[in-house]
Design a protein around this motif. Structure first.
Motif, short mmCIF file in Angstrom:
data_model
loop_
_atom_site.label_atom_id
_atom_site.label_comp_id
_atom_site.label_asym_id
_atom_site.label_seq_id
_atom_site.Cartn_x
_atom_site.Cartn_y
_atom_site.Cartn_z
N ALA A 58 0.82 -1.21 0.00
CA ALA A 58 0.00 0.00 0.00
C ALA A 58 0.86 1.26 0.00
N GLY A 59 2.14 1.10 -0.29
CA GLY A 59 3.02 2.25 -0.29
C GLY A 59 3.61 2.50 1.09
N PRO A 60 4.47 3.51 1.19
CA PRO A 60 5.18 3.77 2.45
C PRO A 60 4.24 4.18 3.58
N THR A 61 4.46 3.63 4.76
CA THR A 61 3.74 4.03 5.98
C THR A 61 4.78 4.10 7.09
N ARG A 62 4.35 4.50 8.28
CA ARG A 62 5.33 4.56 9.37
C ARG A 62 5.85 3.17 9.71
#
Length: 215
Positions: A58-62
């Motif tokens: 889902a793409g970059p997250t923390r």
DNA sequence: CGTTCGATGCACT
DNA sequence: GTGCATCGAACGT
């Protein structure tokens, strides 16, 4: 008994190669009396944003930030409210990928690992020569046995209290299957394991039809 | 043997 | 509020 710590160049390669080559290597955590280790006998590759099972899908997250960082670092996360899972980040910076360590053949610090797992102590006589293969069977079990949790997230595997080393051990025959416990991304045979190893739980060894020989 | 299901916390939408 | 890269006990066959 010590081996050669795997360098960053080991991890900075295609993830399937890293996963395959991690089999037979030794995962080590801690120092001195608190040292615990085991031979890696099962692993899975999670590769890129196009892999629906990868945390980077889902793409970059923390949470998944370590996947986007340089190779050779640990990515540890907390799952199902009670388990920590440990990965080695692979490929290159900006290419999110990692190898999940799923099972170990216990090596050093077995008494410590038993204590951490809540297993009863064993009489010294029954101890000799017997390897408790259930201790590090499964990704949640092995992190508990080695004492790995969120404090180990982002640690440098080439220079910290958590690392992988080569002791020149020859792994048994290896096979590939689809990954365990995922609902998407089953089309990829990205799980690699030592055939018939007792630390790889039986119902997870995969059927013959699911397995293709290793190269 | 096999399958189902509850525990338990948090990142993410 | 939903859904987990899980585990092990509790069931059913």
């Amino acid at each position: 008994m010590s081996g050669r710590v795997l360098p960053r160049t080991f991890y900075a390669r295609p993830t399937l190669e890293v996963a395959h080559d991690l089999i037979g290597k030794v995962l080590v955590h801690g120092r001195g009396r608190a040292l615990a280790s085991g031979v890696i006998v099962e692993a899975e590759a999670y590769i890129g944003e196009d892999d629906p099972a990868c945390h980077a899908s889902a793409g970059p997250t923390r949470r998944n930030a370590p996947l986007y960082g340089p190779p050779g670092f640990a990515y540890v996360y907390f799952s199902y409210g009670m388990h920590h899972l440990v990965n080695a980040v692979t490929e290159g910076e900006g290419h999110p990928a990692a190898v999940l360590i799923r099972a170990l053949d216990p090596l050093d610090g077995v008494d410590l690992m038993r204590r951490r797992r809540g297993w009863p102590p064993v009489a010294p006589r029954a101890h000799a020569g017997h390897v408790p293969h259930g201790l590090c069977r499964g990704p949640g079990n092995l992190t508990r046995a080695l004492g790995i949790d969120l404090r180990e997230n982002r640690l440098d595997l080439t220079g910290s209290r958590l690392w992988v080393e080569d002791r020149g051990l020859a792994p048994g025959p290896v096979a590939w299957s689809s990954r365990i416990g995922i609902r998407v991304g089953r089309e990829h045979a990205w799980r690699v394991f030592v055939v018939d190893h007792p630390a790889v739980s039986a119902h997870r060894r995969a059927s013959a039809a699911d397995v293709r020989p290793a190269g």
